[in-house]
Scaffold this active site. Structure first.
Site: not given
Length: 341
Positions: A305-307
């Site tokens: 996740g987190e970009g």
């Protein structure tokens, strides 16, 4: 579907490059897409941004994650001090990183690096209540749109989306199940790294939640209000605004793809602007990408996740634009083309 005159021009420019037709594979498709979105034969990627939305989830109290709920706030602090994977990758690629408190159960000190868009101190557990009110859901959409509008004013025309929220793979799995009419078992994965017994419990909790909310249909707003996280709903609103601003929309992994799915259900044209950066190792995303007929740029077995997928894929997206703009044509390089029999 027949191509427009301009789309024919884009394809002709790609095919005129000094290479066998189609030999740059997906880079050719990305170049075509970006030129079409920007309606120019000289596309540009300007001031790339990645926005990471963070929110706490009530469902995290039901034992659906391998990590405690307070990790959400701890990771936001990690983002702000530059120590997370997304910080490293964004710096490496020269991408501006924006961290948003969409609804974390923590009071952050006044930090100029944090966008305070807090809708509440986390959602309720959707095992026994709606995750948020209709008013809160609407507020998420308004704030997500406002954040993107401000980023667009900087000149940015390419924006990626990431998230942080312990419990949000549970939220995303139920949203996917509802919006696509799929069994929840097809949508649930290991999230933060559950073992077999923990995964079985997660599936049981989510099935019970679906039973409790059996009256909820497949309207995306109602589904987000019932099962969403503040960060998922805010990301959905932000994605829709990015499309309205005609930006290139970079979609990260499972959570971001589910936020995109909700946005797609509200406006299917958003697919024209979307680049799916990677196929997450989270179980549901492969099926979700298939349903959207979307081809991810990368498959690296990532599920952070987190970009992070957006940041790691960005150099390849830059390469697509670079070859389209700068590679010689057969005519300009005086290279003979393929012979025909």
């Amino acid at each position: 579907m027949s191509q427009t005159d301009f789309e024919v021009q884009i394809q002709q420019k790609i095919d005129s490059k000094t290479k066998p037709a189609g030999s740059l594979g997906m880079l050719e498709h990305i170049a075509f897409q970006i030129a079409r979105v920007q309606q120019t034969l000289s596309p540009e990627l300007i001031k790339p941004h990645i926005v990471v939305f963070a929110g706490s989830h009530g469902i995290a109290r039901e034992g659906v994650s391998a990590y405690p709920a307070e990790v959400t706030a701890q990771m936001v602090l990690n983002f702000l001090t530059g120590g997370a994977a997304i910080n490293v990758f964004a710096r490496q690629q020269g991408i501006e990183l924006v961290i948003v408190d969409a609804g974390v159960d923590f009071v952050f000190e006044n930090d100029k690096k944090l966008v305070n868009a807090k809708v509440g101190a986390g959602t309720r557990s959707f095992l026994s209540a709606e995750a948020m009110t209709a008013e809160q859901c609407a507020e998420c959409f308004d704030k997500g749109a406002y954040i993107v509008q401000n980023i667009r004013k900087t000149g940015c025309n390419v924006i990626g989306f990431g998230e942080m929220g312990i419990g949000n793979t549970s939220s995303a799995a139920v949203i996917m199940s509802k919006l696509l009419g799929l069994p929840i078992a097809d949508c649930v994965g290991k999230g933060t790294g559950l073992d077999a017994m923990q995964l079985e419990n997660k599936l049981s909790v989510l099935q019970n939640a679906l039973t409790f909310h059996a009256h909820v249909g497949n309207d995306p707003l109602q589904v987000l209000q019932t099962f969403g996280g503040f960060e998922i709903a805010m990301m959905c609103g932000a994605m829709l605004e990015a499309y309205r601003q005609n930006m290139i929309v970079l979609v990260d992994g499972f959570i971001a793809s589910v936020a995109f799915l909700a946005a797609f259900k509200m406006n299917d044209k958003i697919l024209d602007n979307a680049i799916f950066c990677h196929q997450s190792d989270e179980k549901g995303q492969k099926l979700l990408l298939q349903k959207l007929h979307a081809n991810p740029v990368l498959q690296l077995n990532m599920r952070l996740g987190e970009g992070t997928g957006c940041a790691v894929a960005y150099p390849l997206i830059m390469s697509a634009v670079a070859f389209f703009n700068k590679m010689a044509s057969f005519d300009s390089a005086q290279v003979s083309q393929k012979t025909t029999s």
